[in-house]
Motif scaffolding. Structure first.
Motif, PDB file in Angstrom:
ATOM      1  N   TRP A  15      19.585  26.387 -81.923  1.00 31.75           N
ATOM      2  CA  TRP A  15      20.495  25.607 -81.085  1.00 31.75           C
ATOM      3  C   TRP A  15      20.150  25.832 -79.622  1.00 31.75           C
ATOM      4  O   TRP A  15      20.120  26.969 -79.152  1.00 31.75           O
ATOM      5  CB  TRP A  15      21.930  26.066 -81.337  1.00 31.75           C
ATOM      6  N   TYR A  22      25.665  28.793 -81.860  1.00 38.93           N
ATOM      7  CA  TYR A  22      25.566  28.403 -83.258  1.00 38.93           C
ATOM      8  C   TYR A  22      24.180  28.796 -83.769  1.00 38.93           C
ATOM      9  O   TYR A  22      23.186  28.678 -83.043  1.00 38.93           O
ATOM     10  CB  TYR A  22      25.775  26.901 -83.417  1.00 38.93           C
ATOM     11  N   GLN A  32      24.170  26.603 -91.417  1.00 36.36           N
ATOM     12  CA  GLN A  32      24.465  26.759 -89.991  1.00 36.36           C
ATOM     13  C   GLN A  32      25.893  27.261 -89.839  1.00 36.36           C
ATOM     14  O   GLN A  32      26.817  26.691 -90.423  1.00 36.36           O
ATOM     15  CB  GLN A  32      24.340  25.435 -89.244  1.00 36.36           C
ATOM     16  N   GLY A  42      12.618  28.078 -88.499  1.00 36.13           N
ATOM     17  CA  GLY A  42      13.974  27.568 -88.623  1.00 36.13           C
ATOM     18  C   GLY A  42      14.465  26.869 -87.360  1.00 36.13           C
ATOM     19  O   GLY A  42      13.775  26.812 -86.342  1.00 36.13           O
ATOM     20  N   LEU A  43      15.669  26.347 -87.460  1.00 34.09           N
ATOM     21  CA  LEU A  43      16.276  25.585 -86.377  1.00 34.09           C
ATOM     22  C   LEU A  43      16.925  26.512 -85.350  1.00 34.09           C
ATOM     23  O   LEU A  43      17.482  27.570 -85.700  1.00 34.09           O
ATOM     24  CB  LEU A  43      17.333  24.636 -86.952  1.00 34.09           C
ATOM     25  N   TYR A  66      29.083  27.670 -87.350  1.00 34.26           N
ATOM     26  CA  TYR A  66      29.616  27.135 -86.095  1.00 34.26           C
ATOM     27  C   TYR A  66      30.970  27.778 -85.789  1.00 34.26           C
ATOM     28  O   TYR A  66      31.870  27.161 -85.223  1.00 34.26           O
ATOM     29  CB  TYR A  66      29.674  25.612 -86.104  1.00 34.26           C
ATOM     30  N   PHE A 109      21.349  29.108 -87.297  1.00 35.36           N
ATOM     31  CA  PHE A 109      20.933  28.566 -88.583  1.00 35.36           C
ATOM     32  C   PHE A 109      20.257  29.650 -89.418  1.00 35.36           C
ATOM     33  O   PHE A 109      19.664  30.595 -88.876  1.00 35.36           O
ATOM     34  CB  PHE A 109      19.919  27.442 -88.370  1.00 35.36           C
ATOM     35  N   GLY A 110      20.304  29.476 -90.714  1.00 39.22           N
ATOM     36  CA  GLY A 110      19.468  30.270 -91.596  1.00 39.22           C
ATOM     37  C   GLY A 110      18.022  29.831 -91.474  1.00 39.22           C
ATOM     38  O   GLY A 110      17.730  28.775 -90.900  1.00 39.22           O
ATOM     39  N   GLN A 111      17.134  30.625 -92.051  1.00 37.60           N
ATOM     40  CA  GLN A 111      15.702  30.349 -91.920  1.00 37.60           C
ATOM     41  C   GLN A 111      15.240  29.249 -92.855  1.00 37.60           C
ATOM     42  O   GLN A 111      14.104  28.782 -92.760  1.00 37.60           O
ATOM     43  CB  GLN A 111      14.887  31.633 -92.155  1.00 37.60           C
ATOM     44  N   TYR A 171      22.526  21.718 -94.612  1.00 35.36           N
ATOM     45  CA  TYR A 171      21.686  20.573 -94.323  1.00 35.36           C
ATOM     46  C   TYR A 171      20.516  20.529 -95.298  1.00 35.36           C
ATOM     47  O   TYR A 171      20.023  21.574 -95.747  1.00 35.36           O
ATOM     48  CB  TYR A 171      21.106  20.646 -92.905  1.00 35.36           C
ATOM     49  N   SER A 220      34.074  20.446 -84.153  1.00 39.05           N
ATOM     50  CA  SER A 220      34.103  21.810 -84.696  1.00 39.05           C
ATOM     51  C   SER A 220      32.737  22.485 -84.625  1.00 39.05           C
ATOM     52  O   SER A 220      32.672  23.715 -84.642  1.00 39.05           O
ATOM     53  CB  SER A 220      34.631  21.837 -86.134  1.00 39.05           C
ATOM     54  N   GLY A 221      31.632  21.690 -84.528  1.00 41.36           N
ATOM     55  CA  GLY A 221      30.346  22.323 -84.268  1.00 41.36           C
ATOM     56  C   GLY A 221      29.181  21.973 -85.170  1.00 41.36           C
ATOM     57  O   GLY A 221      28.077  22.455 -84.942  1.00 41.36           O
ATOM     58  N   TYR A 222      29.385  21.165 -86.190  1.00 46.69           N
ATOM     59  CA  TYR A 222      28.242  20.779 -87.025  1.00 46.69           C
ATOM     60  C   TYR A 222      27.692  19.437 -86.552  1.00 46.69           C
ATOM     61  O   TYR A 222      28.375  18.683 -85.861  1.00 46.69           O
ATOM     62  CB  TYR A 222      28.638  20.721 -88.505  1.00 46.69           C
TER      63      TYR A 222
END
Lengths: 118, 107
Positions: free
Chosen positions: A48, B96, B89, A45-46, B91, B98-100, B36, A102-104
């Motif tokens: 930050w 911040y 995600q 996964g991602l 925020y 994210f999900g997997q 996303y 806002s953060g996205y």
């Protein structure tokens, strides 16, 4: 329309410093927004990494904070990432992105794979 | 850190199906949640922000709902272009997270 493009070495040796630059076109960094780095290890996964405002104020993920520096060069419309003392765990696709206040992330670079070699 | 958990991890469906993906937060994130879409070898693409606000240009078959700790992404009628991985995600607070990811596959 804003476009972002990552650049930098695709291969970094363990214990050295990973350096990437994001060049922004179609939008002036100093007009606003935050600018961020996000990474994605292969098959995972991602995560930050951190973000910066054009004024230079930064936020870093505490898990990486001791090794990360994000900087901005408004004259070149670029921002950069430095990650020191890399290990194999830092192998990932690194993305730069425009971050809404806002953060996205509303715009992303195509991503660049950085492999850490031993 | 706020942990984001998506379910299912993989979803097999057919063109025309209605599908729902769930994202749960380990603590409240109010409505500060984005979705996303990501295709192999490509960057994520923003679909939805603030839990339910559709990004400009995103087809109306996509919708988001929820608040607090539970959120859903629904695709009302799957199209061939929708087979991809979807990630949420939060925020609401740093860092911040994210999900997997949920991989949507063709049945």
């Amino acid at each position: 329309q804003v476009q972002l493009q990552e650049s930098g070495p695709g291969l970094v040796k363990a214990s050295e410093t990973l350096s990437l630059t994001c060049t922004v076109s179609g939008y002036t960094i100093s007009s606003g927004y935050y600018w961020g780095w996000i990474r994605q290890p292969p098959g995972k996964g991602l995560e930050w990494i951190g973000n910066i405002y054009y004024s230079g104020s930064t936020y870093y993920n505490p898990s990486l904070k001791s090794r990360v520096i994000i900087s901005v060069d408004t004259s070149k419309n670029q921002f950069s990432l430095k990650l020191s003392s890399v290990t194999a765990a830092d192998t990932a696709v690194y993305y730069c992105a425009r971050v809404h206040s806002s953060g996205y992330c509303d715009s992303w670079g195509q991503g660049t794979l950085v492999t850490v070699s031993s | 850190d706020i942990q984001m958990t998506q379910s299912p991890s993989t979803l097999s469906a057919s063109v025309g199906d209605r599908v729902t993906i769930t994202c749960r937060a380990s603590q409240t994130v109010s409505r500060w949640l984005a979705w996303y879409q990501q295709k192999p070898g490509k960057a994520p693409k923003l679909l939805i922000s603030e839990a339910s606000i559709l990004e400009s240009g995103v087809p109306s078959r996509f919708s988001g709902s929820g608040s607090g700790t539970e959120f859903t992404l629904t695709i009302s009628s799957l199209q061939p272009d929708d087979f991809a991985t979807y990630s949420c995600q939060q925020y609401n607070s740093f860092p911040y997270t994210f999900g997997q990811g949920t991989k949507l596959e063709i049945k």
